[in-house]
Design an enzyme around this catalytic site. Structure first.
Site, PDB file in Angstrom:
ATOM      1  CG  HIS A 192      -2.043  -1.037   1.109  1.00  0.00           C
ATOM      2  ND1 HIS A 192      -2.475  -1.585  -0.073  1.00  0.00           N
ATOM      3  CD2 HIS A 192      -2.779  -1.640   2.087  1.00  0.00           C
ATOM      4  CE1 HIS A 192      -3.440  -2.464   0.168  1.00  0.00           C
ATOM      5  NE2 HIS A 192      -3.630  -2.538   1.469  1.00  0.00           N
ATOM      6  CG  HIS A 243      -7.815  -0.409   2.469  1.00  0.00           C
ATOM      7  ND1 HIS A 243      -8.449  -1.134   3.447  1.00  0.00           N
ATOM      8  CD2 HIS A 243      -6.771  -1.166   2.077  1.00  0.00           C
ATOM      9  CE1 HIS A 243      -7.800  -2.261   3.655  1.00  0.00           C
ATOM     10  NE2 HIS A 243      -6.778  -2.308   2.823  1.00  0.00           N
ATOM     11  CD  GLU A 269      -8.172  -3.635  -0.234  1.00  0.00           C
ATOM     12  OE1 GLU A 269      -7.024  -3.467  -0.673  1.00  0.00           O
ATOM     13  OE2 GLU A 269      -8.408  -4.379   0.723  1.00  0.00           O
TER      14      GLU A 269
HETATM   15  C1  GLA Z   1      -4.997  -5.085   2.565  1.00  0.00           C
HETATM   16  C2  GLA Z   1      -4.131  -6.279   2.609  1.00  0.00           C
HETATM   17  C3  GLA Z   1      -4.337  -7.010   3.870  1.00  0.00           C
HETATM   18  C4  GLA Z   1      -4.154  -6.108   5.056  1.00  0.00           C
HETATM   19  C5  GLA Z   1      -5.078  -4.960   4.952  1.00  0.00           C
HETATM   20  C6  GLA Z   1      -4.877  -3.989   6.087  1.00  0.00           C
HETATM   21  O1  GLA Z   1      -6.275  -5.355   2.211  1.00  0.00           O
HETATM   22  O2  GLA Z   1      -4.334  -7.131   1.510  1.00  0.00           O
HETATM   23  O3  GLA Z   1      -3.446  -8.083   3.936  1.00  0.00           O
HETATM   24  O4  GLA Z   1      -2.842  -5.636   5.075  1.00  0.00           O
HETATM   25  O5  GLA Z   1      -4.890  -4.301   3.735  1.00  0.00           O
HETATM   26  O6  GLA Z   1      -4.756  -4.587   7.317  1.00  0.00           O
END
Ligand code: GLA
Length: 395
Positions: free
Chosen positions: A147, A222, A360
């Site tokens: 991210h 997100h 997402e």
């Molecule tokens: C994303 C990732 C997850 C986790 C979340 C936040 O969706 O794929 O593995 O890191 O963000 O906790």
């Protein structure tokens, strides 16, 4: 006679007051503000939300439509902090996880409601090569990059500009310039995100970006949803559909193995509506690696532009969410890392295991290192353009 008139007037006043109290709404749980504002023009209002640890002012904008839906967005991380949606009886409740204060977002945020960039999801070993140059990004998720790194787009302060309201929608424009080398990525990346709330209870999220050097981009949103409107409930009873015949299995560090696997006969088949909880605890290597669902689905009809790709339905409240996107993939994450330590918006409560889910929309994880995945390269003179819409209704 005068007395009778006085009594009548007094009674009318009391009746009006009762009506007003009912319209502005009371009596719901702490996070459940009702906001019935029918027939009003859509509007945007602004207030201060706080100040970052390094002194930057953070604003909060409230987008309201004529049906009473409200979306709060803060300039820190472009985070959606509150989003009210009606249940089948017309009662508006907040349906997204988040916090009540900026300090909480800055201290520890598992990306609640945030804009994600420059690269949503994981890049193996935080490395990729472009034009024979190898770039090393932060390894902020075990040995992988997640991210956007240590200070991704979820942790920067965006510049906000409310657009003049239209009859049927309001738009908040957020911009951010990520300078060449920020978090290890090449190129000055100028990013714009347009959040538009329409009178159809649709939130459009449109992403645009340009760069002065060849770079990689994969932006997403997100938000963690809990359509029950009560964050002490798990999301296991929500019924999901994902229009995908295939998904991307992952290794132990959640990097796609490169295999594009058929969902048929697996817990990853959401082509027909299925409760998240129905197979989440099946014995399955992929589910154990993700601690539940934490995978990217390969969406069907990838060349059809904006099309509906996923839905979520919460039967008790009747809330129904439809997601459309221009993207080829969608990550379903079922709140597997929520463990009861983070404070909820509901006073005195915390977010427990699987009390929120994220859908997402994005390009596939680790695309820069996987030659069979759609490309994520943005060249100078090109425009990155991506759109996702979230539509609420009831049934
Ligand atoms: C994303 C990732 C997850 C986790 C979340 C936040 O969706 O794929 O593995 O890191 O963000 O906790």
């Amino acid at each position: 006679m005068k007395n009778l008139n006085d009594i009548l007037q007094f009674n009318i006043l009391i009746l009006l007051s009762i009506l007003m109290i009912q319209c502005t709404g009371t009596g719901a749980k702490q996070n459940n503000k009702t906001a019935l504002k029918s027939n009003e023009m859509p509007q945007i209002t602004k207030e201060m939300f706080g100040t970052t640890f390094n002194g930057q002012a953070v604003e909060k904008y409230t987008l309201s439509n004529s049906l009473g839906m409200q979306v709060d967005i803060i300039t820190y991380g472009g985070i959606i902090t509150r989003w009210t949606a009606p249940n089948k009886d017309g009662v508006f409740q907040d349906v997204v996880l988040g916090y009540n204060s900026l300090d909480q977002y800055m201290e520890s945020n598992p990306y609640f409601g945030a804009l994600i960039g420059r690269y949503g999801n994981r890049i193996a070993n935080g490395q990729f090569t472009l034009n024979n140059n190898t770039y090393q990004l932060a390894q902020n998720n075990g040995k992988n990059h997640l991210h956007g790194g240590d200070k991704g787009f979820d942790k920067v302060v965006w510049t906000a500009e409310p657009m003049p309201p239209k009859d049927d929608s309001v738009t908040l424009k957020l911009t951010y310039l990520s300078v060449d080398g920020e978090e290890g990525y090449p190129g000055n990346l100028q990013t714009t995100v347009l959040y538009t709330l329409t009178n159809e209870n649709v939130l459009d999220v449109e992403y645009k970006a340009t760069s002065d050097q060849e770079t990689i981009v994969n932006l997403t949103q997100h938000t963690y949803f809990n359509l029950s409107g009560d964050f002490s409930n798990t999301i296991l009873d929500h019924e999901i559909t994902i229009d995908a015949d295939a998904y991307l299995p992952v290794d132990e560090t959640l990097i796609p193995t490169g295999v594009v696997a058929d969902v048929s006969g697996t817990p990853f088949d959401f082509r027909n509506a299925k409760a998240i909880g129905k197979q989440i605890n099946d014995t399955n290597e992929q589910l154990s690696r993700g601690l539940g669902y934490d995978h990217c689905w390969v969406l069907n009809n990838q060349n059809s532009g904006l099309r509906e790709v996923a839905t979520a339905y919460h039967k008790d409240s009747g809330r129904y969410l439809e997601i459309a996107t221009t993207e080829p993939g969608i990550q379903l994450y079922t709140g597997n890392f929520l463990d009861g330590t983070l404070p909820s918006k509901q006073k005195g409560e915390t977010y427990n295991y699987r009390t929120g889910f994220c859908l997402e929309t994005q390009h596939f994880p680790d695309s820069p290192n996987q030659s069979n995945f759609p490309i994520v390269v943005l060249k100078p003179g090109e425009m990155y353009n991506s759109k996702t819409t979230f539509k609420f209704s009831t049934k």
